[in-house]
Design a protein around this motif. Structure first.
Motif, PDB file in Angstrom:
ATOM      1  N   PHE A  33      24.110 -17.939   7.740  1.00 40.98           N
ATOM      2  CA  PHE A  33      25.085 -17.890   8.828  1.00 40.98           C
ATOM      3  C   PHE A  33      25.264 -16.483   9.397  1.00 40.98           C
ATOM      4  O   PHE A  33      26.071 -16.285  10.303  1.00 40.98           O
ATOM      5  CB  PHE A  33      26.432 -18.452   8.357  1.00 40.98           C
ATOM      6  CG  PHE A  33      26.405 -19.943   8.179  1.00 40.98           C
ATOM      7  CD1 PHE A  33      26.451 -20.782   9.275  1.00 40.98           C
ATOM      8  CD2 PHE A  33      26.311 -20.503   6.916  1.00 40.98           C
ATOM      9  CE1 PHE A  33      26.409 -22.159   9.119  1.00 40.98           C
ATOM     10  CE2 PHE A  33      26.266 -21.875   6.745  1.00 40.98           C
ATOM     11  CZ  PHE A  33      26.315 -22.707   7.848  1.00 40.98           C
ATOM     12  N   ALA A  34      24.514 -15.528   8.846  1.00 43.23           N
ATOM     13  CA  ALA A  34      24.456 -14.207   9.475  1.00 43.23           C
ATOM     14  C   ALA A  34      23.416 -14.257  10.594  1.00 43.23           C
ATOM     15  O   ALA A  34      22.627 -15.194  10.696  1.00 43.23           O
ATOM     16  CB  ALA A  34      24.094 -13.147   8.440  1.00 43.23           C
ATOM     17  N   LYS A  35      23.403 -13.249  11.436  1.00 41.37           N
ATOM     18  CA  LYS A  35      22.523 -13.292  12.606  1.00 41.37           C
ATOM     19  C   LYS A  35      21.072 -12.971  12.259  1.00 41.37           C
ATOM     20  O   LYS A  35      20.155 -13.376  12.962  1.00 41.37           O
ATOM     21  CB  LYS A  35      23.029 -12.320  13.679  1.00 41.37           C
ATOM     22  CG  LYS A  35      24.380 -12.707  14.259  1.00 41.37           C
ATOM     23  CD  LYS A  35      24.817 -11.719  15.326  1.00 41.37           C
ATOM     24  CE  LYS A  35      26.179 -12.100  15.881  1.00 41.37           C
ATOM     25  NZ  LYS A  35      26.657 -11.150  16.927  1.00 41.37           N
ATOM     26  N   GLU A  36      20.857 -12.261  11.162  1.00 37.96           N
ATOM     27  CA  GLU A  36      19.494 -11.862  10.809  1.00 37.96           C
ATOM     28  C   GLU A  36      18.766 -12.978  10.074  1.00 37.96           C
ATOM     29  O   GLU A  36      19.384 -13.858   9.470  1.00 37.96           O
ATOM     30  CB  GLU A  36      19.524 -10.600   9.944  1.00 37.96           C
ATOM     31  CG  GLU A  36      20.056  -9.371  10.673  1.00 37.96           C
ATOM     32  CD  GLU A  36      19.957  -8.136   9.801  1.00 37.96           C
ATOM     33  OE1 GLU A  36      19.414  -8.238   8.680  1.00 37.96           O
ATOM     34  OE2 GLU A  36      20.425  -7.070  10.249  1.00 37.96           O
ATOM     35  N   ASP A  37      17.428 -12.893  10.073  1.00 36.68           N
ATOM     36  CA  ASP A  37      16.587 -13.857   9.368  1.00 36.68           C
ATOM     37  C   ASP A  37      16.784 -13.676   7.871  1.00 36.68           C
ATOM     38  O   ASP A  37      16.541 -12.584   7.334  1.00 36.68           O
ATOM     39  CB  ASP A  37      15.123 -13.624   9.754  1.00 36.68           C
ATOM     40  CG  ASP A  37      14.184 -14.606   9.061  1.00 36.68           C
ATOM     41  OD1 ASP A  37      14.684 -15.501   8.342  1.00 36.68           O
ATOM     42  OD2 ASP A  37      12.963 -14.478   9.237  1.00 36.68           O
ATOM     43  N   PRO A  38      17.229 -14.712   7.151  1.00 33.12           N
ATOM     44  CA  PRO A  38      17.493 -14.552   5.709  1.00 33.12           C
ATOM     45  C   PRO A  38      16.240 -14.276   4.891  1.00 33.12           C
ATOM     46  O   PRO A  38      16.326 -13.751   3.771  1.00 33.12           O
ATOM     47  CB  PRO A  38      18.129 -15.889   5.317  1.00 33.12           C
ATOM     48  CG  PRO A  38      17.659 -16.855   6.352  1.00 33.12           C
ATOM     49  CD  PRO A  38      17.533 -16.068   7.612  1.00 33.12           C
ATOM     50  N   ALA A  39      15.075 -14.625   5.412  1.00 31.50           N
ATOM     51  CA  ALA A  39      13.825 -14.418   4.670  1.00 31.50           C
ATOM     52  C   ALA A  39      13.203 -13.057   4.966  1.00 31.50           C
ATOM     53  O   ALA A  39      12.128 -12.742   4.439  1.00 31.50           O
ATOM     54  CB  ALA A  39      12.828 -15.526   5.021  1.00 31.50           C
ATOM     55  N   LYS A  40      13.902 -12.255   5.758  1.00 30.97           N
ATOM     56  CA  LYS A  40      13.341 -10.963   6.146  1.00 30.97           C
ATOM     57  C   LYS A  40      13.187 -10.035   4.947  1.00 30.97           C
ATOM     58  O   LYS A  40      12.167  -9.349   4.791  1.00 30.97           O
ATOM     59  CB  LYS A  40      14.245 -10.331   7.201  1.00 30.97           C
ATOM     60  CG  LYS A  40      13.739  -9.012   7.741  1.00 30.97           C
ATOM     61  CD  LYS A  40      14.673  -8.487   8.823  1.00 30.97           C
ATOM     62  CE  LYS A  40      14.175  -7.153   9.378  1.00 30.97           C
ATOM     63  NZ  LYS A  40      15.084  -6.628  10.435  1.00 30.97           N
TER      64      LYS A  40
END
Length: 651
Positions: A33-40
């Motif tokens: 639910f954050a704006k960044e890609d969680p798999a980054k």
């Protein structure tokens, strides 16, 4: 731990000295639910996510807390979550598959719940991404189809059906659920049929499969070509149709059993003694306690099967022993979301056997008998809208069944209806009930409804359907010249009392309903008996009883004629329908005008002030031949047209 803490994904209570400790899966949800890609920063993020137990409450609550704009900001992450859920369904690791199915349920429900006002295309874009929706949904439906048809665990199949039910029921109006277009394109119809035709899977998943099929059939059924409607209408596989019938029959049987158990509970012990001592004034209160939650989902399935597939009619009449099936616990499946529609799978032991044990001491039953018993219970109380709709659906199903009346006429079995106790009668005994054509039970049910629902909040549409069912049955008797041994006098008496009720409440009812249409149907029923009764009434004495009832209650017909004549001679919205009733009364008035003078003359000659039924029948029998010629000549073309129009309109 409190429910609020569980919903927040906390592992321990908060305190001033320690920070709240959250589950790892909750922390991973927060990353999504954050704006960044969680798999980054973690290439194994998605693999790890589906190895952990799903926190449905937290995930759904998080989705519901976001408005449309906030969802669009994290749309890429939600699309990615959906994509990886679909990919996980193809994994060999069953834990991943289970968690993916549950996560998809939370996604569908959470996004729809918060964005009810959004268009279907916006919902699809939030969940899947509109540019990739067709491919993603195709993969999803193929994976679900493989899981349902494969040899995997029954728990997985149960979860697949729950997911599909969740997907179908996320909107209040199923036709507004645009995402179902992909379910229409990528059909799972064959998978549903396989569940119903297989003995082992039917016992565990038959109920959900039947409800799912009924819902899918109703998606935009009048707006476009629904492939599920087309496919259901041509099913002719006997094991599949029998399986569907067994599922529906078991669900209705369970309802009837619950009602019977409550009835026995409420009529035993101190309460029964007190009621007997004080009188029947407590009957209404007792009936309220007998209310059992109705099952519209299974009724809808029965309606669609009877309405769309003419081969299913034979399933209604297939006989089997009537056995009381004990409720057994269902093997628990992994934690799933709340069952859509509030439905709960029933005990399906009976459906796990392709052959039922035969015992000459057992009562014989079939799906039609079970449905009639169910209808007799539901129709007892139609005061609230929920049960009114259930009764309406029962009458619609009966209308469909009576279009193929040979089932009702040819099958001779015992059917004991649940008759509501009233102040002027006792509850009917259920023992030693003779076998008779099921059409008699249908007529009993219609008579019971007519007698017990004359109230100020008049259910006009239910009465219309009720009288139409009677019309259809009598038309079939006439057409096939079947002399049905039935207590017709009860039907005639109920219809006459219905006319009396309409007359007594003319002002109140006319403000809401066209009572002349119902009156026309009732009068035309009498025209059917008068004109064609010799083809289906059992004996000539039946005609005597018919004429006796008409003459005995002639005041009601006279009042009806005066009322419709008054309305038809004045300008107004009811002028035309009232005029039709005036013309249709020709036969009845001919009988009254022919016999009344003779009866009065007979009473005067014999110095009798009050005639018994046998004494009245004496002038009736002497004048019957003359009357037949009178009615045949006096029946105007308009009256004949009214009868024919009504009958054609109901065929």
């Amino acid at each position: 731990m409190s429910q609020l803490e569980k919903k927040a994904g906390l592992l321990r209570r908060t305190s001033s000295s320690k920070k709240p400790l959250k589950e790892k899966v909750v922390l991973m949800y927060d990353e999504i639910f954050a704006k960044e890609d969680p798999a980054k920063n973690n290439s194994r993020f998605w693999d790890e996510l589906f190895l952990m137990k799903v926190n449905l409450e937290y995930l759904e609550a998080k989705l519901e807390s976001l408005d449309g704009d906030e969802v669009m900001k994290i749309k890429d992450n939600i699309n990615s979550l959906f994509h990886h859920c679909v990919q996980a369904l193809a994994e060999e690791h069953q834990i991943k598959v289970v968690n993916a199915l549950q996560t998809l349920c939370a996604l569908f429900r959470g996004v729809h719940q918060k964005n009810k006002s959004a268009s279907g295309f916006d919902i699809i874009n939030m969940l899947v991404g509109f540019d990739k929706a067709e491919l993603r949904m195709k993969d999803l439906m193929e994976s679900l189809d493989n899981l349902l048809c494969g040899e995997g665990s029954e728990s997985l199949k149960a979860l697949c059906l729950k997911l599909l039910l969740c997907l179908v029921t996320v909107t209040d109006n199923i036709s507004q659920n645009t995402i179902l277009e992909y379910v229409m394109i990528n059909s799972i119809f064959e998978a549903i049929l396989q569940i119903l035709s297989d003995v082992s899977t039917r016992g565990q998943h038959g109920y959900d499969a039947v409800v799912l099929l009924a819902l899918l059939v109703n998606y935009r059924k009048y707006e476009s070509v629904n492939p599920y409607i087309v496919k259901l209408s041509i099913v002719d596989d006997e094991p599949t149709l029998d399986g569907m019938g067994l599922v529906v029959g078991q669900a209705l049987t369970e309802y009837n059993r619950q009602y019977k158990d409550k009835e026995e509970e409420n009529h035993g012990g101190f309460f029964s003694t007190l009621t007997s001592m004080v009188g029947s004034m407590f009957i209404a209160d007792a009936d309220e306690k007998l209310s059992v939650q109705t099952n519209e989902a299974i009724l809808l399935a029965l309606y669609e099967a009877v309405h769309l597939n003419r081969n299913f009619i034979t399933v209604l009449a297939q006989s089997h022993p009537e056995i009381d099936i004990p409720t057994t616990p269902i093997t628990p499946v992994p934690t799933t979301p709340t069952t859509p529609l509030g439905t709960t799978p029933l005990s399906m032991d009976m459906m796990n056997s392709s052959e039922l044990p035969l015992d000459p001491n057992l009562q014989t039953s079939n799906l039609l008998i079970t449905f009639l018993k169910y209808s007799s219970i539901v129709m007892q109380d139609t005061k609230d809208e929920h049960r009114l709709n259930s009764a309406r659906l029962c009458l619609i199903i009966l209308t469909c069944i009576t279009e193929d009346q040979c089932v009702c006429v040819c099958v001779c079995l015992t059917c004991v209806l649940c008759i509501q106790p009233m102040r002027h009668r006792k509850k009917a005994a259920e023992k030693n009930v003779p076998s008779r054509p099921l059409v008699c039970a249908v007529l009993d049910l219609m008579v019971e409804f007519i007698v017990t629902h004359m109230m100020k909040d008049f259910p006009m549409d239910l009465y219309m359907r009720c009288v139409q069912v009677i019309h259809k049955l009598i038309c079939y008797q006439k057409k096939c010249r079947i002399r049905l041994h039935y207590t017709w006098r009860e039907l005639w008496s109920a219809l006459i009392n219905l006319l009396k009720f309409l007359l007594s409440n003319e002002t109140v009812l006319l403000a809401k309903h066209n009572i002349f249409h119902l009156a026309l149907l009732v009068v035309n029923l009498f025209n059917m008996f008068i004109t064609y009764g010799d083809t289906f009434l059992p004996t000539s004495n039946s005609y005597d009883e018919l004429y006796y009832e008409i003459v005995r209650m002639h005041q009601i017909f006279d009042n009806l004629y005066c009322m419709v004549l008054r309305v038809s001679t004045n300008a107004g919205q009811w002028k035309e329908p009232a005029s039709k009733v005036t013309h249709s009364l020709v036969n009845v008035r001919a009988i009254i005008n022919h016999f009344n003078p003779k009866i009065e003359s007979y009473a005067a000659v014999n110095h009798i002030s009050q005639l018994s039924e046998d004494q009245v029948n004496t002038p009736l029998m002497m004048s019957q031949d003359t009357l037949m010629s009178v009615t045949s000549t006096m029946m105007s073309q308009q009256a004949f047209y009214d009868v024919t129009t009504c009958l054609l309109g109901m065929s």
